[in-house]
Design a protein around this motif. Structure first.
Motif, PDB file in Angstrom:
ATOM      1  N   ASP A 127       0.830  -1.209   0.000  1.00 32.58           N
ATOM      2  CA  ASP A 127       0.000   0.000   0.000  1.00 32.58           C
ATOM      3  C   ASP A 127       0.865   1.260   0.000  1.00 32.58           C
ATOM      4  N   ALA A 170       2.440   1.665  -3.421  1.00 35.34           N
ATOM      5  CA  ALA A 170       1.439   1.889  -4.471  1.00 35.34           C
ATOM      6  C   ALA A 170       0.889   3.314  -4.438  1.00 35.34           C
ATOM      7  N   LEU A 180      -0.254   5.521  -7.652  1.00 35.20           N
ATOM      8  CA  LEU A 180      -1.645   5.904  -7.886  1.00 35.20           C
ATOM      9  C   LEU A 180      -1.761   7.424  -8.038  1.00 35.20           C
ATOM     10  N   LEU A 197      -3.098   3.057 -13.043  1.00 32.12           N
ATOM     11  CA  LEU A 197      -4.254   2.235 -12.721  1.00 32.12           C
ATOM     12  C   LEU A 197      -3.940   1.353 -11.514  1.00 32.12           C
ATOM     13  N   HIS A 198      -4.969   1.028 -10.736  1.00 35.83           N
ATOM     14  CA  HIS A 198      -4.797   0.300  -9.481  1.00 35.83           C
ATOM     15  C   HIS A 198      -4.005  -1.002  -9.663  1.00 35.83           C
ATOM     16  N   ALA A 215      -0.424  -0.261 -10.499  1.00 33.98           N
ATOM     17  CA  ALA A 215       0.285   0.286  -9.338  1.00 33.98           C
ATOM     18  C   ALA A 215       0.656  -0.822  -8.358  1.00 33.98           C
ATOM     19  N   ARG A 216      -0.246  -1.752  -8.135  1.00 31.67           N
ATOM     20  CA  ARG A 216       0.029  -2.875  -7.239  1.00 31.67           C
ATOM     21  C   ARG A 216       1.172  -3.730  -7.786  1.00 31.67           C
TER      22      ARG A 216
END
Length: 178
Positions: A64, A67, A71, A76-77, A80-81
């Motif tokens: 988190d 990321a 973000l 994009l999620h 990013a992860r």
């Protein structure tokens, strides 16, 4: 004193306590005006700072934390992860990607902050005493992580008293010599 900092290098900023390491970091960041001379930040549009004491959100995972700046840059999620996990692996933290911040050791937290700082894609990354409060094993892991960050097109400046940290950098600027 005159020096030029170039991308893809990690500079150790060394000198005894009181020699001006933290002040020079602040000047490089643009937070403090120099009392003499000039600082040119050619092609430096963004700056990130990794402070001596790593701070994070206790219940958020390592992934988190890395990321978030991705973000914020519009990634994009899922992307990013994925990139966060790659960046964590690069600093030796793949095994703790899903661990909450409060479970990380001091060395893990410091490496996490390096990965997060680089995820912001700064032109200049300032790092203040990253091994100051760590044991030898954790310090060595942080130093290894620092040495892996030099090829992202970022200028990295590390204020340190630690000879091993200095040696992990590509160049050194000794304030005691000036």
């Amino acid at each position: 004193m005159t020096f030029t900092l170039t991308p893809n290098n990690v500079y150790a900023l060394t000198g005894p306590s009181g020699s001006g390491k933290s002040t020079l970091l602040s000047i490089l960041a643009g937070w403090t005006e120099p009392t003499g001379g000039t600082v040119r930040r050619d092609s430096v549009r963004s700056i990130a700072w990794v402070f001596q004491n790593p701070h994070g959100v206790a219940g958020r995972t390592a992934e988190d934390h890395v990321a978030l700046p991705l973000l914020a840059r519009g990634m994009l999620h899922a992307d990013a992860r994925r990139e966060a996990r790659q960046r964590l692996a690069r600093v030796g933290l793949a095994a703790v990607a899903s661990a909450p911040f409060h479970q990380l050791s001091g060395g893990e937290a410091q490496r996490l902050m390096l990965a997060r700082g680089m995820a912001a894609a700064p032109d200049l990354l300032l790092v203040d005493e990253p091994t100051a409060q760590l044991d030898t094993t954790s310090s060595d892991a942080v130093n290894q992580a620092l040495s892996t960050l030099a090829d992202d097109g970022t200028i990295i400046v590390v204020a340190t008293h630690d000879a091993r940290t200095r040696d992990a950098c590509t160049s050194a600027i000794d304030l005691a010599a000036h």
